[in-house]
Write a protein that holds these residues in place. Structure first.
Motif, PDB file in Angstrom:
ATOM      1  N   LEU A  80       0.830  -1.203   0.000  1.00  0.00           N
ATOM      2  CA  LEU A  80       0.000   0.000   0.000  1.00  0.00           C
ATOM      3  C   LEU A  80       0.867   1.256   0.000  1.00  0.00           C
ATOM      4  CD1 LEU A  80      -2.792  -1.037   2.546  1.00  0.00           C
ATOM      5  CD2 LEU A  80      -2.867  -1.126   0.046  1.00  0.00           C
ATOM      6  N   GLU A  81       1.985   1.210   0.718  1.00  0.00           N
ATOM      7  CA  GLU A  81       2.901   2.353   0.729  1.00  0.00           C
ATOM      8  C   GLU A  81       3.526   2.567  -0.647  1.00  0.00           C
ATOM      9  OE1 GLU A  81       5.629   1.460   3.831  1.00  0.00           O
ATOM     10  OE2 GLU A  81       4.231   1.990   5.448  1.00  0.00           O
ATOM     11  N   VAL A  82       3.830   1.471  -1.338  1.00  0.00           N
ATOM     12  CA  VAL A  82       4.380   1.569  -2.689  1.00  0.00           C
ATOM     13  C   VAL A  82       3.370   2.241  -3.620  1.00  0.00           C
ATOM     14  CG1 VAL A  82       4.983   0.212  -4.731  1.00  0.00           C
ATOM     15  CG2 VAL A  82       6.027  -0.325  -2.537  1.00  0.00           C
ATOM     16  N   LEU A  83       2.107   1.865  -3.500  1.00  0.00           N
ATOM     17  CA  LEU A  83       1.079   2.475  -4.342  1.00  0.00           C
ATOM     18  C   LEU A  83       0.928   3.964  -4.033  1.00  0.00           C
ATOM     19  CD1 LEU A  83      -1.722  -0.251  -4.480  1.00  0.00           C
ATOM     20  CD2 LEU A  83      -0.156   0.426  -6.304  1.00  0.00           C
ATOM     21  N   ASP A  84       1.033   4.337  -2.762  1.00  0.00           N
ATOM     22  CA  ASP A  84       0.977   5.761  -2.401  1.00  0.00           C
ATOM     23  C   ASP A  84       2.134   6.523  -3.045  1.00  0.00           C
ATOM     24  OD1 ASP A  84      -1.319   5.619  -0.858  1.00  0.00           O
ATOM     25  OD2 ASP A  84      -0.236   5.258   1.016  1.00  0.00           O
ATOM     26  N   GLU A 199      -7.426  13.469 -10.612  1.00  0.00           N
ATOM     27  CA  GLU A 199      -8.611  12.854 -10.004  1.00  0.00           C
ATOM     28  C   GLU A 199      -8.783  11.408 -10.481  1.00  0.00           C
ATOM     29  OE1 GLU A 199     -13.434  13.445 -10.340  1.00  0.00           O
ATOM     30  OE2 GLU A 199     -12.164  15.240 -10.310  1.00  0.00           O
ATOM     31  N   ILE A 200      -8.623  11.190 -11.781  1.00  0.00           N
ATOM     32  CA  ILE A 200      -8.771   9.840 -12.347  1.00  0.00           C
ATOM     33  C   ILE A 200      -7.656   8.929 -11.842  1.00  0.00           C
ATOM     34  CG2 ILE A 200      -8.748   8.483 -14.477  1.00  0.00           C
ATOM     35  CD1 ILE A 200      -9.835  11.082 -15.853  1.00  0.00           C
ATOM     36  N   LEU A 201      -6.437   9.456 -11.824  1.00  0.00           N
ATOM     37  CA  LEU A 201      -5.299   8.664 -11.375  1.00  0.00           C
ATOM     38  C   LEU A 201      -5.465   8.253  -9.912  1.00  0.00           C
ATOM     39  CD1 LEU A 201      -2.526   7.499 -12.107  1.00  0.00           C
ATOM     40  CD2 LEU A 201      -1.518   9.672 -11.382  1.00  0.00           C
ATOM     41  N   THR A 202      -5.927   9.170  -9.086  1.00  0.00           N
ATOM     42  CA  THR A 202      -6.154   8.863  -7.673  1.00  0.00           C
ATOM     43  C   THR A 202      -7.202   7.764  -7.523  1.00  0.00           C
ATOM     44  OG1 THR A 202      -5.589  11.127  -7.015  1.00  0.00           O
ATOM     45  CG2 THR A 202      -6.871   9.812  -5.450  1.00  0.00           C
ATOM     46  N   LYS A 203      -8.269   7.861  -8.286  1.00  0.00           N
ATOM     47  CA  LYS A 203      -9.316   6.829  -8.250  1.00  0.00           C
ATOM     48  C   LYS A 203      -8.752   5.476  -8.682  1.00  0.00           C
ATOM     49  CE  LYS A 203     -12.488   6.952 -11.521  1.00  0.00           C
ATOM     50  NZ  LYS A 203     -12.443   5.655 -12.259  1.00  0.00           N
ATOM     51  N   HIS A 204      -7.920   5.496  -9.704  1.00  0.00           N
ATOM     52  CA  HIS A 204      -7.325   4.280 -10.252  1.00  0.00           C
ATOM     53  C   HIS A 204      -6.461   3.570  -9.201  1.00  0.00           C
ATOM     54  CE1 HIS A 204      -5.899   1.800 -13.613  1.00  0.00           C
ATOM     55  NE2 HIS A 204      -4.672   1.945 -13.141  1.00  0.00           N
ATOM     56  N   ILE A 205      -5.579   4.323  -8.562  1.00  0.00           N
ATOM     57  CA  ILE A 205      -4.680   3.740  -7.563  1.00  0.00           C
ATOM     58  C   ILE A 205      -5.450   3.315  -6.316  1.00  0.00           C
ATOM     59  CG2 ILE A 205      -2.693   4.160  -6.067  1.00  0.00           C
ATOM     60  CD1 ILE A 205      -2.012   3.908  -9.046  1.00  0.00           C
ATOM     61  N   ASN A 206      -6.421   4.119  -5.899  1.00  0.00           N
ATOM     62  CA  ASN A 206      -7.205   3.766  -4.716  1.00  0.00           C
ATOM     63  C   ASN A 206      -8.010   2.488  -4.933  1.00  0.00           C
ATOM     64  OD1 ASN A 206      -6.273   5.874  -3.176  1.00  0.00           O
ATOM     65  ND2 ASN A 206      -8.025   7.212  -3.566  1.00  0.00           N
ATOM     66  N   SER A 207      -8.413   2.243  -6.172  1.00  0.00           N
ATOM     67  CA  SER A 207      -9.124   1.006  -6.484  1.00  0.00           C
ATOM     68  C   SER A 207      -8.210  -0.202  -6.293  1.00  0.00           C
ATOM     69  CB  SER A 207      -9.642   1.049  -7.926  1.00  0.00           C
ATOM     70  OG  SER A 207     -10.201  -0.195  -8.309  1.00  0.00           O
ATOM     71  N   LEU A 208      -6.952  -0.069  -6.727  1.00  0.00           N
ATOM     72  CA  LEU A 208      -5.977  -1.140  -6.518  1.00  0.00           C
ATOM     73  C   LEU A 208      -5.751  -1.387  -5.031  1.00  0.00           C
ATOM     74  CD1 LEU A 208      -3.263  -0.280  -9.197  1.00  0.00           C
ATOM     75  CD2 LEU A 208      -4.589  -2.392  -9.096  1.00  0.00           C
ATOM     76  N   LYS A 209      -5.650  -0.306  -4.269  1.00  0.00           N
ATOM     77  CA  LYS A 209      -5.431  -0.434  -2.831  1.00  0.00           C
ATOM     78  C   LYS A 209      -6.608  -1.134  -2.158  1.00  0.00           C
ATOM     79  CE  LYS A 209      -3.788   3.066  -0.554  1.00  0.00           C
ATOM     80  NZ  LYS A 209      -3.617   4.447  -0.046  1.00  0.00           N
ATOM     81  N   ALA A 210      -7.815  -0.747  -2.534  1.00  0.00           N
ATOM     82  CA  ALA A 210      -9.003  -1.332  -1.915  1.00  0.00           C
ATOM     83  C   ALA A 210      -9.094  -2.826  -2.205  1.00  0.00           C
ATOM     84  CB  ALA A 210     -10.255  -0.615  -2.423  1.00  0.00           C
ATOM     85  N   GLU A 211      -8.779  -3.211  -3.439  1.00  0.00           N
ATOM     86  CA  GLU A 211      -8.856  -4.629  -3.775  1.00  0.00           C
ATOM     87  C   GLU A 211      -7.769  -5.423  -3.064  1.00  0.00           C
ATOM     88  OE1 GLU A 211      -9.573  -7.636  -7.482  1.00  0.00           O
ATOM     89  OE2 GLU A 211      -9.127  -5.547  -7.902  1.00  0.00           O
ATOM     90  N   ALA A 212      -6.583  -4.841  -2.973  1.00  0.00           N
ATOM     91  CA  ALA A 212      -5.505  -5.525  -2.261  1.00  0.00           C
ATOM     92  C   ALA A 212      -5.891  -5.756  -0.805  1.00  0.00           C
ATOM     93  CB  ALA A 212      -4.224  -4.700  -2.347  1.00  0.00           C
ATOM     94  N   GLU A 213      -6.461  -4.744  -0.174  1.00  0.00           N
ATOM     95  CA  GLU A 213      -6.850  -4.864   1.234  1.00  0.00           C
ATOM     96  C   GLU A 213      -7.920  -5.932   1.433  1.00  0.00           C
ATOM     97  OE1 GLU A 213      -6.331  -0.657   3.423  1.00  0.00           O
ATOM     98  OE2 GLU A 213      -7.662  -0.582   1.681  1.00  0.00           O
ATOM     99  N   SER A 214      -8.824  -6.064   0.468  1.00  0.00           N
ATOM    100  CA  SER A 214      -9.925  -7.012   0.621  1.00  0.00           C
ATOM    101  C   SER A 214      -9.531  -8.443   0.278  1.00  0.00           C
ATOM    102  CB  SER A 214     -11.112  -6.589  -0.254  1.00  0.00           C
ATOM    103  OG  SER A 214     -10.786  -6.701  -1.630  1.00  0.00           O
TER     104      SER A 214
END
Length: 222
Positions: A80-84, A199-214
């Motif tokens: 998650l830190e890498v994605l940030d 805005e789009i890029l943030t949504k894109h990366i946050n989607s990856l983070k959310a799926e990884a967490e789940s």
């Protein structure tokens, strides 16, 4: 396994070991013995040690004092830190190039997304091929910013992202949803619209983070 016959040996050994880690032939926690690898590849210990050092630098391998050399154990928090970090660098790159990006560069980006479009129609879905195009799409953004040090840092981060993608293998459904973001990013860049791009890029990366967490615990031990 066929032996390595051409030079430079270090690069070849590096690429072989890296590929085995990315493909999970060598999995997290596996111990890598330098002499065994040298014998397997038909080379001396020196190029193996040099290749190992490169992979340690990238974070794919870790050396534990008095224990040995191991394929790095992945941790969700680190991913998650890498994605940030990746998000921060890509936003910076977009700001750097949005006023100077050429039509030719935008066309190159578009062609990559078209290739990704085609792969989404393939059954079974060629995840690794799609992932390679996806990473190239984002790496081009960094390359166009023309900052060598930032590019080196970013490419090192993406090694972790590549490995983690293989480990938790996002579903086709979520990949299709995120895929549209690439076309939206191309359009925002074409329009020189930094706010929308970010805005789009943030949504894109946050989607990856959310799926990884789940899904991390479910897939990391699969």
């Amino acid at each position: 396994m066929s032996r390595i016959e051409t030079s430079p040996l270090t690069k070849q050994v590096y690429e072989i070991i890296r590929k085995k880690i990315i493909s999970r032939e060598y999995v997290a926690g596996d111990k890598l013995d330098i002499q065994t690898l040298a014998d397997t590849f038909g080379v001396s210990r020196s190029p193996v040690k040099d290749a190992i050092n490169q992979l340690v630098h990238e974070g794919l391998i870790e050396v534990i004092p008095r224990k040995g050399t191991y394929v790095t154990e992945l941790k969700l928090t680190e991913f998650l830190e890498v994605l940030d970090a990746r998000l921060m660098i890509e936003k910076w790159a977009a700001e750097e190039i949005i006023g100077t990006i050429t039509e030719e560069q935008i066309q190159i980006w578009s062609e990559i997304v078209k290739q990704m479009d085609a792969l989404l129609e393939v059954n079974p879905f060629p995840f690794e091929e799609y992932s390679s195009l996806d990473m190239n799409f984002h790496k081009l953004l960094i390359g166009w910013a023309k900052n060598t040090r930032v590019k080196e840092i970013y490419f090192s981060l993406n090694t972790h992202v590549s490995l983690s993608r293989v480990v938790y293998s996002t579903s086709l459904e979520s990949t299709v949803i995120r895929h549209k973001d690439h076309w939206d990013l191309v359009e925002a860049m074409k329009n020189r619209d930094l706010s929308t791009f970010s805005e789009i890029l943030t949504k894109h990366i946050n989607s990856l983070k959310a799926e990884a967490e789940s899904r991390w615990d479910e897939t990391i031990h699969a």
